[in-house]
Design an enzyme around this catalytic site. Sequence first.
Site, PDB file in Angstrom:
ATOM      1  N   GLY A 239       0.770  -1.244   0.000  1.00  0.00           N
ATOM      2  CA  GLY A 239       0.000   0.000   0.000  1.00  0.00           C
ATOM      3  C   GLY A 239       0.794   1.282   0.000  1.00  0.00           C
ATOM      4  O   GLY A 239       0.207   2.353  -0.153  1.00  0.00           O
ATOM      5  N   PRO A 274       4.919  -5.022  -0.478  1.00  0.00           N
ATOM      6  CA  PRO A 274       4.854  -3.840  -1.340  1.00  0.00           C
ATOM      7  C   PRO A 274       4.825  -4.228  -2.818  1.00  0.00           C
ATOM      8  O   PRO A 274       5.451  -5.200  -3.230  1.00  0.00           O
ATOM      9  CB  PRO A 274       6.156  -3.101  -1.013  1.00  0.00           C
ATOM     10  CG  PRO A 274       7.098  -4.173  -0.571  1.00  0.00           C
ATOM     11  CD  PRO A 274       6.260  -5.230   0.093  1.00  0.00           C
ATOM     12  N   GLY A 275       4.082  -3.483  -3.593  1.00  0.00           N
ATOM     13  CA  GLY A 275       4.058  -3.702  -5.043  1.00  0.00           C
ATOM     14  C   GLY A 275       4.365  -2.396  -5.753  1.00  0.00           C
ATOM     15  O   GLY A 275       5.446  -2.178  -6.296  1.00  0.00           O
ATOM     16  N   ARG A 276       3.389  -1.484  -5.665  1.00  0.00           N
ATOM     17  CA  ARG A 276       3.495  -0.207  -6.372  1.00  0.00           C
ATOM     18  C   ARG A 276       4.777   0.547  -6.026  1.00  0.00           C
ATOM     19  O   ARG A 276       5.425   1.126  -6.897  1.00  0.00           O
ATOM     20  CB  ARG A 276       2.284   0.654  -5.975  1.00  0.00           C
ATOM     21  CG  ARG A 276       2.104   1.900  -6.794  1.00  0.00           C
ATOM     22  CD  ARG A 276       1.029   2.798  -6.183  1.00  0.00           C
ATOM     23  NE  ARG A 276      -0.169   2.114  -5.808  1.00  0.00           N
ATOM     24  CZ  ARG A 276      -1.264   2.024  -6.558  1.00  0.00           C
ATOM     25  NH1 ARG A 276      -1.300   2.611  -7.730  1.00  0.00           N
ATOM     26  NH2 ARG A 276      -2.332   1.381  -6.114  1.00  0.00           N
ATOM     27  N   ARG A 312      -5.971   2.494 -15.472  1.00  0.00           N
ATOM     28  CA  ARG A 312      -6.098   3.234 -14.209  1.00  0.00           C
ATOM     29  C   ARG A 312      -6.819   4.589 -14.355  1.00  0.00           C
ATOM     30  O   ARG A 312      -7.651   4.923 -13.514  1.00  0.00           O
ATOM     31  CB  ARG A 312      -4.723   3.436 -13.562  1.00  0.00           C
ATOM     32  CG  ARG A 312      -3.976   2.123 -13.290  1.00  0.00           C
ATOM     33  CD  ARG A 312      -2.752   2.306 -12.402  1.00  0.00           C
ATOM     34  NE  ARG A 312      -3.130   2.651 -11.057  1.00  0.00           N
ATOM     35  CZ  ARG A 312      -3.070   3.844 -10.549  1.00  0.00           C
ATOM     36  NH1 ARG A 312      -2.574   4.845 -11.254  1.00  0.00           N
ATOM     37  NH2 ARG A 312      -3.481   4.079  -9.321  1.00  0.00           N
ATOM     38  N   TYR A 316     -10.036   4.491 -12.016  1.00  0.00           N
ATOM     39  CA  TYR A 316      -9.912   5.158 -10.707  1.00  0.00           C
ATOM     40  C   TYR A 316      -9.776   6.676 -10.825  1.00  0.00           C
ATOM     41  O   TYR A 316      -9.425   7.322  -9.834  1.00  0.00           O
ATOM     42  CB  TYR A 316      -8.660   4.667  -9.966  1.00  0.00           C
ATOM     43  CG  TYR A 316      -8.423   3.182  -9.949  1.00  0.00           C
ATOM     44  CD1 TYR A 316      -9.298   2.314  -9.304  1.00  0.00           C
ATOM     45  CD2 TYR A 316      -7.286   2.639 -10.555  1.00  0.00           C
ATOM     46  CE1 TYR A 316      -9.051   0.952  -9.280  1.00  0.00           C
ATOM     47  CE2 TYR A 316      -7.031   1.277 -10.521  1.00  0.00           C
ATOM     48  CZ  TYR A 316      -7.929   0.443  -9.886  1.00  0.00           C
ATOM     49  OH  TYR A 316      -7.678  -0.903  -9.851  1.00  0.00           O
ATOM     50  N   CYS A 355     -13.059   1.796 -28.573  1.00  0.00           N
ATOM     51  CA  CYS A 355     -14.410   2.317 -28.802  1.00  0.00           C
ATOM     52  C   CYS A 355     -15.190   2.509 -27.511  1.00  0.00           C
ATOM     53  O   CYS A 355     -16.186   1.821 -27.262  1.00  0.00           O
ATOM     54  CB  CYS A 355     -15.158   1.371 -29.721  1.00  0.00           C
ATOM     55  SG  CYS A 355     -14.380   1.304 -31.324  1.00  0.00           S
ATOM     56  N   GLU A 356     -14.724   3.395 -26.669  1.00  0.00           N
ATOM     57  CA  GLU A 356     -15.444   3.767 -25.455  1.00  0.00           C
ATOM     58  C   GLU A 356     -15.104   5.216 -25.124  1.00  0.00           C
ATOM     59  O   GLU A 356     -13.941   5.617 -25.246  1.00  0.00           O
ATOM     60  CB  GLU A 356     -14.988   2.910 -24.254  1.00  0.00           C
ATOM     61  CG  GLU A 356     -15.241   1.447 -24.415  1.00  0.00           C
ATOM     62  CD  GLU A 356     -15.810   0.786 -23.167  1.00  0.00           C
ATOM     63  OE1 GLU A 356     -16.286   1.485 -22.253  1.00  0.00           O
ATOM     64  OE2 GLU A 356     -15.781  -0.456 -23.153  1.00  0.00           O
ATOM     65  N   TYR A 384       0.418  -1.903 -12.043  1.00  0.00           N
ATOM     66  CA  TYR A 384      -0.963  -2.044 -12.466  1.00  0.00           C
ATOM     67  C   TYR A 384      -1.194  -1.464 -13.873  1.00  0.00           C
ATOM     68  O   TYR A 384      -2.266  -0.953 -14.171  1.00  0.00           O
ATOM     69  CB  TYR A 384      -1.913  -1.392 -11.439  1.00  0.00           C
ATOM     70  CG  TYR A 384      -1.690  -1.908 -10.035  1.00  0.00           C
ATOM     71  CD1 TYR A 384      -2.063  -3.202  -9.694  1.00  0.00           C
ATOM     72  CD2 TYR A 384      -1.062  -1.126  -9.060  1.00  0.00           C
ATOM     73  CE1 TYR A 384      -1.837  -3.691  -8.405  1.00  0.00           C
ATOM     74  CE2 TYR A 384      -0.838  -1.609  -7.777  1.00  0.00           C
ATOM     75  CZ  TYR A 384      -1.226  -2.892  -7.453  1.00  0.00           C
ATOM     76  OH  TYR A 384      -1.009  -3.378  -6.194  1.00  0.00           O
TER      77      TYR A 384
HETATM   78  N1  LLP Z   1      -1.052  -7.118  -0.475  1.00  0.00           N
HETATM   79  C1  LLP Z   1      -2.349  -7.336  -0.750  1.00  0.00           C
HETATM   80  C2  LLP Z   1      -3.086  -8.339   0.036  1.00  0.00           C
HETATM   81  C3  LLP Z   1      -2.971  -6.611  -1.772  1.00  0.00           C
HETATM   82  O1  LLP Z   1      -4.254  -6.816  -2.033  1.00  0.00           O
HETATM   83  C4  LLP Z   1      -2.233  -5.659  -2.511  1.00  0.00           C
HETATM   84  C5  LLP Z   1      -2.846  -4.896  -3.575  1.00  0.00           C
HETATM   85  C6  LLP Z   1      -0.864  -5.496  -2.191  1.00  0.00           C
HETATM   86  C7  LLP Z   1      -0.312  -6.236  -1.165  1.00  0.00           C
HETATM   87  C8  LLP Z   1       0.016  -4.538  -2.938  1.00  0.00           C
HETATM   88  O2  LLP Z   1      -0.348  -3.211  -2.763  1.00  0.00           O
HETATM   89  P1  LLP Z   1       0.628  -2.042  -3.267  1.00  0.00           P
HETATM   90  O3  LLP Z   1       1.887  -2.109  -2.432  1.00  0.00           O
HETATM   91  O4  LLP Z   1       0.894  -2.250  -4.713  1.00  0.00           O
HETATM   92  O5  LLP Z   1      -0.113  -0.798  -3.039  1.00  0.00           O
HETATM   93  N2  LLP Z   1      -5.216  -1.733  -9.262  1.00  0.00           N
HETATM   94  C9  LLP Z   1      -5.144  -0.699  -8.249  1.00  0.00           C
HETATM   95  C10 LLP Z   1      -4.491  -1.185  -6.978  1.00  0.00           C
HETATM   96  C11 LLP Z   1      -5.127  -2.441  -6.427  1.00  0.00           C
HETATM   97  C12 LLP Z   1      -4.368  -3.007  -5.257  1.00  0.00           C
HETATM   98  C13 LLP Z   1      -4.784  -4.396  -4.983  1.00  0.00           C
HETATM   99  N3  LLP Z   1      -4.102  -4.999  -3.901  1.00  0.00           N
HETATM  100  C14 LLP Z   1      -4.415   0.502  -8.832  1.00  0.00           C
HETATM  101  O6  LLP Z   1      -4.044   0.468 -10.003  1.00  0.00           O
HETATM  102  O7  LLP Z   1      -4.268   1.521  -8.161  1.00  0.00           O
END
Ligand code: LLP
Length: 427
Positions: A239, A274-276, A312, A316, A355-356, A384
């Site tokens: 997150g 962490p991902g993003r 995105r 969002y 086409c949207e 993402y």
């Molecule tokens: N852990 C869990 C259980 C999650 O559901 C997620 C993301 C993460 C970790 C990683 O979160 P991050 O560090 O990337 O914030 N598609 C949306 C974001 C959806 C997030 C889903 N879960 C976007 O493009 O903003």
Amino acid sequence: MDHFHYRNRILHCEDVPVRQLADLYGTPLFVYSKATLLHHLGEIQKAFAEVDPLICYSIKTNGNLHLCRLLSEAGSGFDVTSGGELYRALNAGGSGDKIVFAGVGKTDSEIRYALENDVFLFNVESEAELHNLADVARGVGKAAGAALRVNPDLPPKTHAKTDTSVKGVKFGLDIDTVLDVAKGVVGNPHVRVVGLHMHLGSPILSAKPYQEGVAKGLILIDRLRDMGHPISVLNMGGGFGIHYRKREAQPASAFAEVIVPAVRKAKCRLVLEPGRFIVGNAGILVSRVLFLKESGGKQFLIQDAAMNDLIRPTLYDSFHRIWPAEPPEGLPAPPDDFEAEIPQTLKQDVVGPVCESGDFLAKDRCLPVLKRGDVLATFSAGAYGMAMSSNYNSRPRAAEVLVDGGRHRLIRRRETHEDLIRPELEV
Ligand code: LLP
């Protein structure tokens, strides 16, 4: 910090001009910087080093094998949320003991697959799932490690579609039910409740929700231990936000400041997902201008990337910085503030060929008047972006390229028309 910068008014990824990549590999194209990717993983490793965390990169963010392999080699594990993601993680060099498995709807075959690979922990999101996990584990003669995912019921903190710790979402166990649920498996030989998990939402721009979440977590950990569950892991999820507009995100150290003391107090191993934060600013989406058009008093910049490449903005209302790879003379390279009025620009909607009416990358954005063939960069597209891309309108998915210093290589070839119909022919 990232390695996408203008040198003599020409956008480079590390040492490679972005237009050169567009010429060579075509557009739309995702371009990633290896140095940026590893830098951001390193930032988290550094910030939390004193508690030696297990960092499980959230593979849903960007599952490209080549990127995941780099992260795995740099010490990362993986957070997976499906059998497919587990398959990807294992193929990227991940090992079960560094994999956590999340998600509200794991199937029996996914659970068996994860047990076969000895995943570290299942993040369990409901009472029914916890009992099913024990049943499946019994069936294969194993004991599953589990972390109970709690929804700590915090105030809204991000977009409604990605806030996972407010009341009424499908994620986690309601905080006032966790202990009852845990009671139901005390002494069950096929599920070992050894962790507490929470993922608060994404992206989060302040450390405060983590401070509030972790405080609630500490109380639960004590109670679970009193009940006989040997809790040794605290998983605070992912997150952490990134810079999409200007410098709005917090450094990893700001999150560490509130999480680390709690982990010490709880005497737990910290897991993070962490991902993003790791991949978001390590990638851009490169496209080419097709046409300019005026309609209904609005200016449209039509280019060859679309909502199927980066969903995105329409899903969002997300903001991504967009600027030409080689801006015309007299224009900044790049502007300090992409949301301010910029002299010598025109407000344009950046749209694609799908086409949207919802097919846009930006609305009313100040951009120079460009011409057909000019190359555009959409920044902060590493997270993402490709992971949520689709074949809508039967558009082949974009190619992906990895830059390392002055070198570059394809890490996913562009899909072909044949790729689009192959599964329907192989029946
Ligand atoms: N852990 C869990 C259980 C999650 O559901 C997620 C993301 C993460 C970790 C990683 O979160 P991050 O560090 O990337 O914030 N598609 C949306 C974001 C959806 C997030 C889903 N879960 C976007 O493009 O903003």
